[in-house]
Each structure stands twice: as C-alpha cells, then as structure tokens.
Design an enzyme around this catalytic site. Structure first.
Site, PDB file in Angstrom:
ATOM      1  N   LEU A 182     -13.690  -6.278   9.436  1.00 38.67           N
ATOM      2  CA  LEU A 182     -12.883  -5.107   9.787  1.00 38.67           C
ATOM      3  C   LEU A 182     -13.204  -3.935   8.876  1.00 38.67           C
ATOM      4  O   LEU A 182     -13.044  -2.776   9.243  1.00 38.67           O
ATOM      5  CB  LEU A 182     -11.399  -5.448   9.664  1.00 38.67           C
ATOM      6  CG  LEU A 182     -10.876  -6.499  10.657  1.00 38.67           C
ATOM      7  CD1 LEU A 182      -9.464  -6.909  10.299  1.00 38.67           C
ATOM      8  CD2 LEU A 182     -10.931  -5.940  12.075  1.00 38.67           C
ATOM      9  N   GLY A 183     -13.606  -4.254   7.663  1.00 38.55           N
ATOM     10  CA  GLY A 183     -13.922  -3.191   6.712  1.00 38.55           C
ATOM     11  C   GLY A 183     -14.345  -3.780   5.395  1.00 38.55           C
ATOM     12  O   GLY A 183     -14.241  -4.987   5.181  1.00 38.55           O
TER      13      GLY A 183
ATOM     14  N   ALA B  24     -14.066  -5.715  -2.187  1.00 36.24           N
ATOM     15  CA  ALA B  24     -13.280  -6.456  -1.207  1.00 36.24           C
ATOM     16  C   ALA B  24     -13.936  -6.390   0.162  1.00 36.24           C
ATOM     17  O   ALA B  24     -14.640  -5.433   0.484  1.00 36.24           O
ATOM     18  CB  ALA B  24     -11.870  -5.870  -1.118  1.00 36.24           C
TER      19      ALA B  24
ATOM     20  N   LYS C 276      -7.874  -9.993   3.473  1.00 31.45           N
ATOM     21  CA  LYS C 276      -8.611  -9.155   2.512  1.00 31.45           C
ATOM     22  C   LYS C 276      -9.054 -10.042   1.352  1.00 31.45           C
ATOM     23  O   LYS C 276      -8.213 -10.570   0.612  1.00 31.45           O
ATOM     24  CB  LYS C 276      -7.720  -7.999   2.030  1.00 31.45           C
ATOM     25  CG  LYS C 276      -8.408  -7.061   1.054  1.00 31.45           C
ATOM     26  CD  LYS C 276      -7.576  -5.794   0.796  1.00 31.45           C
ATOM     27  CE  LYS C 276      -8.261  -4.885  -0.213  1.00 31.45           C
ATOM     28  NZ  LYS C 276      -7.520  -3.647  -0.461  1.00 31.45           N
TER      29      LYS C 276
ATOM     30  N   ASP D 267      -4.429   7.001  -3.215  1.00 31.48           N
ATOM     31  CA  ASP D 267      -5.687   6.973  -2.456  1.00 31.48           C
ATOM     32  C   ASP D 267      -5.417   7.162  -0.956  1.00 31.48           C
ATOM     33  O   ASP D 267      -5.958   6.444  -0.121  1.00 31.48           O
ATOM     34  CB  ASP D 267      -6.433   5.665  -2.733  1.00 31.48           C
ATOM     35  CG  ASP D 267      -7.931   5.762  -2.414  1.00 31.48           C
ATOM     36  OD1 ASP D 267      -8.428   6.897  -2.248  1.00 31.48           O
ATOM     37  OD2 ASP D 267      -8.595   4.719  -2.338  1.00 31.48           O
TER      38      ASP D 267
HETATM   39  N1  LIG Z   1      -4.467  -4.916   7.846  1.00 29.29           N
HETATM   40  C1  LIG Z   1      -5.619  -4.465   8.338  1.00 29.29           C
HETATM   41  N2  LIG Z   1      -5.870  -4.490   9.655  1.00 29.29           N
HETATM   42  C2  LIG Z   1      -7.050  -4.007  10.151  1.00 29.29           C
HETATM   43  N3  LIG Z   1      -8.025  -3.486   9.380  1.00 29.29           N
HETATM   44  C3  LIG Z   1      -7.828  -3.448   8.045  1.00 29.29           C
HETATM   45  C4  LIG Z   1      -6.623  -3.932   7.459  1.00 29.29           C
HETATM   46  N4  LIG Z   1      -6.694  -3.748   6.115  1.00 29.29           N
HETATM   47  C5  LIG Z   1      -7.878  -3.167   5.886  1.00 29.29           C
HETATM   48  N5  LIG Z   1      -8.571  -2.986   7.030  1.00 29.29           N
HETATM   49  C6  LIG Z   1      -9.908  -2.355   7.156  1.00 29.29           C
HETATM   50  O1  LIG Z   1     -10.672  -2.652   6.009  1.00 29.29           O
HETATM   51  C7  LIG Z   1     -10.990  -1.441   5.292  1.00 29.29           C
HETATM   52  C8  LIG Z   1     -11.020  -1.738   3.817  1.00 29.29           C
HETATM   53  O2  LIG Z   1      -9.716  -2.133   3.418  1.00 29.29           O
HETATM   54  P1  LIG Z   1      -9.105  -1.642   2.039  1.00 29.29           P
HETATM   55  O3  LIG Z   1      -9.164  -0.143   1.982  1.00 29.29           O
HETATM   56  O4  LIG Z   1      -7.793  -2.284   1.839  1.00 29.29           O
HETATM   57  O5  LIG Z   1     -10.212  -2.274   1.055  1.00 29.29           O
HETATM   58  P2  LIG Z   1     -10.739  -1.766  -0.330  1.00 29.29           P
HETATM   59  O6  LIG Z   1     -11.847  -2.651  -0.757  1.00 29.29           O
HETATM   60  O7  LIG Z   1      -9.610  -1.653  -1.270  1.00 29.29           O
HETATM   61  O8  LIG Z   1     -11.344  -0.395   0.050  1.00 29.29           O
HETATM   62  P3  LIG Z   1     -11.766   0.793  -0.898  1.00 29.29           P
HETATM   63  O9  LIG Z   1     -12.883   0.290  -1.785  1.00 29.29           O
HETATM   64  O10 LIG Z   1     -12.210   1.861   0.094  1.00 29.29           O
HETATM   65  O11 LIG Z   1     -10.547   1.187  -1.683  1.00 29.29           O
HETATM   66  C9  LIG Z   1      -9.937  -0.436   5.743  1.00 29.29           C
HETATM   67  O12 LIG Z   1     -10.377   0.888   5.579  1.00 29.29           O
HETATM   68  C10 LIG Z   1      -9.761  -0.833   7.204  1.00 29.29           C
HETATM   69  O13 LIG Z   1     -10.784  -0.317   7.998  1.00 29.29           O
END
Ligand SMILES: Nc1ncnc2c1ncn2[C@@H]1O[C@H](COP(=O)(O)OP(=O)(O)OP(=O)(O)O)[C@@H](O)[C@H]1O
Length: 360
Positions: free
Chosen positions: A31-32, A37, A54, A150
């Site tokens: 998803l991302g 992460a 996550k 953020d």
């Molecule tokens: N609950 C969710 N449902 C669907 N998609 C999600 C969800 N949580 C996160 N995502 C997807 O995953 C991506 C990354 O999640 P998140 O921002 O929490 O991770 P991160 O590693 O902390 O990111 P960053 O390094 O940008 O701070 C989000 O931008 C979104 O596209």
C-alpha cells in the site's frame, strides 16, 4: 509517561509475540512505503476483514529505534476516540520489526486526487468537507496536547475514493506531546509542508500543524504546491520569504472565502496563525451547510479519557534546536538554507520527483 523531547514512552496495547502470519494473510501489492516502514494490505484469517499492516524496522542506521515506534503506537492509542484518525487494532513484535495492524483506508492518499486531471480533481465542495474532517481530527489531537508534525497529502487517507469517503489521518511517526516545555533535538517534517518556525530554529507548537493545513488546503484546491521550488533549498527559501501567489490564474473558479481561509493559516508568526477550533468557525467552512458532517469528534470534555489540559496554549512549545543525536531521524545538510536563490515555483506534479524528507 513522556521523555525529554516529547516522545510518549508508555503504551497500553499488549504486544503480541505469536506470529502475525498465523492470524493474517498478506494480500495484493504494497500500500505504501517510507524510509523504515512498509505498509501492506492483509486479511484477518478468522473474519475475512481487510486491514493495513505497517511493518516498522526497529534498527535504523545501526541504532535501536524501538522507542520511536512505541511513541507512534502510544499516540495512536491516545487518538483512538477520533473518527478521523486511523484506528490501531493490534501490535505484533518480531526480532527485527514491530507490526501495527491498522484500519484499512481503501480510498488511498488524497495525494492522488490532488494530482488528478480536472474532471477527477476535488471540487471546492469536496475540499470543504474534507478540510472540516481534517480540522476536527487535528483539533482533537491539539486538545490532547499532541502535534502531528507531518501533515501532508500522503498522510491523509480516504476510506473510499469513489464515491469520496471520509478522512483518516495516518503516520504519527513524528508526532509529539507538547504538554510541557521540552527540547526537541531533531528536525521534523517534509520540505513543502514545513512551517517557517522550523526553518528558523524557533519553538514548535500546535500552530506548526496549522501551517501544514494551510499548505494542504492550497494544494487540494489548486493542484499546485505553493512553496515548491526546484530543490529543497529553493523550497525553504520560498517558505522563509513567504513567496506565495494567490493569483486569479492559480485560483481560477475558487471562492475568495477559500483564499481568505488559507491566508489565515499561512502567516509567518505562529502566534497570529488561526487555531484548529477557530478554523472550524471560518465562514468558508460554513459556506456549504448542506454537507453532512456526521463524523463529529466525541466531546471528551467530561471524559476520563481526556488528557491534561494545557494551562496556556502559548506555553505548549517544543524547542526546535536541531542538534541531531538520533540516527532514526537525522537532519540532512541544511547549509545554504538562506542562500540567495532564484525563486521558482513548480507545478505540483513535480512533487513526486522530490519526495525526500528533511529527516530520514
Ligand atoms: N491504514 C492504511 N490504509 C491504507 N493505506 C495506508 C494505511 N497506512 C498507510 N498507508 C499507505 O502507506 C503509506 C506509508 O505509510 P506511513 O506514512 O504510515 O509510513 P511511513 O514509513 O511512516 O512513511 P514516511 O516515511 O513517509 O513517514 C501511506 O502514505 C499510505 O499510502
């Protein structure tokens, strides 16, 4: 419990050590992903219900960053009564990772709609409804002395994309408690959304989030990122010099009230910036009374769940000293921040090319 830089170190959720894969099946593609992460869709084997898992690495650049993740979990716990903050279901731990099982936001990032072609882009009425929800969620956090730090279109998700669903705020990795004056020894945020006080080594407060909401509103309405330059230094210069355009060209077909709303937020002095509760009273958000706002934050004023109330909002500050000591969130080179660069504004579509954060 909170440590010196506003990170919450105590959480209630029981951390499971049985295998995540015994209870969930991963489905579909990622998803991302962030620096440390990866987020994947999964299905609960017993109910068939979809979630987002996550996976967060505990070791980052050779350092144990487990406490950063505990902070993220603790803040999600605090925000669990807000319908606009993503719901945390459970947490697993392995040798190398913590796994957060989150409510699945099927509509994805509002970022995608910000980039969409004319027909698929948000209408002003959509933006009014979504900004109201974002403000309700952020007002809830601020009432509980939490700053997100953020807020950007990649961290604002939708429960559904078509028809347009509701907002879920995600990624509390940089979030902090601001109940007491604490020193924060790291730089926080993403270049285009970062408030001027962050660049000026000044205190961070709830107003820092309000700046980001101003940028977010601008982007959602126009599809353009107001301070985006050709590189990070230009972006920072645009922010610190307040190089922003409210031209007819950019805001074609958008009401003056919307511009007035953004102007109440993109104010350099954080003390003069509108607060979340004040924004909710802005006439722009009242200009579409037919929009249902069913997802109201619960009133926790009498509730045992409400956290300590600040004595004086202006005192709720974190000092942004930027003395980097934690490799989990390292400051990239900020030399030449004030260099005299030509100001260039770019179309928002160029944003994808410079997805780097100030911190890593
Ligand atoms: N609950 C969710 N449902 C669907 N998609 C999600 C969800 N949580 C996160 N995502 C997807 O995953 C991506 C990354 O999640 P998140 O921002 O929490 O991770 P991160 O590693 O902390 O990111 P960053 O390094 O940008 O701070 C989000 O931008 C979104 O596209």
């Amino acid at each position: 419990m909170m440590n010196r830089n506003g990170m919450v170190t105590h959480m209630q959720t029981r951390i499971r050590t049985d295998p995540f894969s015994s209870n969930y099946t991963l489905v579909g593609k990622e998803l991302g992903r962030g620096k440390f992460a990866v987020v994947k869709k999964c299905v609960d084997k017993s109910t068939g219900k979809e979630y987002a898992a996550k996976f967060l690495r505990k070791r980052r650049k050779g350092e144990d960053c487990r406490m950063d993740i505990i902070n993220e979990i603790a803040i999600l716990e605090m925000a669990k009564f807000s319908p606009h903050v993503v719901d945390l279901r459970e947490v697993y731990e392995t040798n190398s990772e913590l796994i957060l099982v989150l409510e699945y936001a099927a509509g994805g990032e509002i970022f995608n709609q910000c980039l969409a072609d004319h027909g698929d882009a948000f209408t002003e009425k959509d933006v009014i409804r979504l900004i109201r929800q974002i403000l309700n969620g952020v007002a809830y956090l601020h009432r509980n002395n939490v700053v997100h730090l953020d807020l950007k279109p990649q961290n604002i998700l939708l429960t559904n994309s078509n028809p347009l669903g509701d907002i879920r705020i995600v990624d509390f990795g940089l979030s902090r408690r601001v109940d007491a004056v604490k020193e924060i020894r790291e730089i926080l945020g993403t270049p285009e959304y970062v408030a001027p006080e962050i660049l000026n080594y000044e205190p961070i407060s709830t107003a820092t989030d309000m700046w980001s909401i101003g940028v977010l509103t601008y982007v959602m309405l126009t599809g353009e990122s107001p301070f985006l330059g050709d590189n990070k230094q230009e972006t920072f210069l645009n922010i610190s010099q307040m190089n922003i355009q409210y031209s007819q060209d950019v805001f074609e077909g958008i009401t003056d009230l919307a511009i007035d709303f953004i102007k109440a937020l993109l104010i350099k002095n954080p003390r003069k910036r509108a607060k979340a509760e004040q924004c909710l009273q802005h006439p722009w958000l009242a200009s579409c009374p037919d929009i249902p706002d069913l997802l109201k934050e619960p009133d926790l004023s009498q509730s045992e769940h409400e956290l300590d109330t600040p004595q004086d909002d202006d005192e709720l500050v974190l000092m942004a000293s930027y003395t980097v000591h934690c490799p989990c969130r390292q400051l990239e080179n900020m030399d030449n921040r004030e260099s005299d660069l030509k100001v260039v504004r770019k179309q928002f579509t160029a944003l994808q090319e410079i997805q780097q954060e100030i911190v890593c």
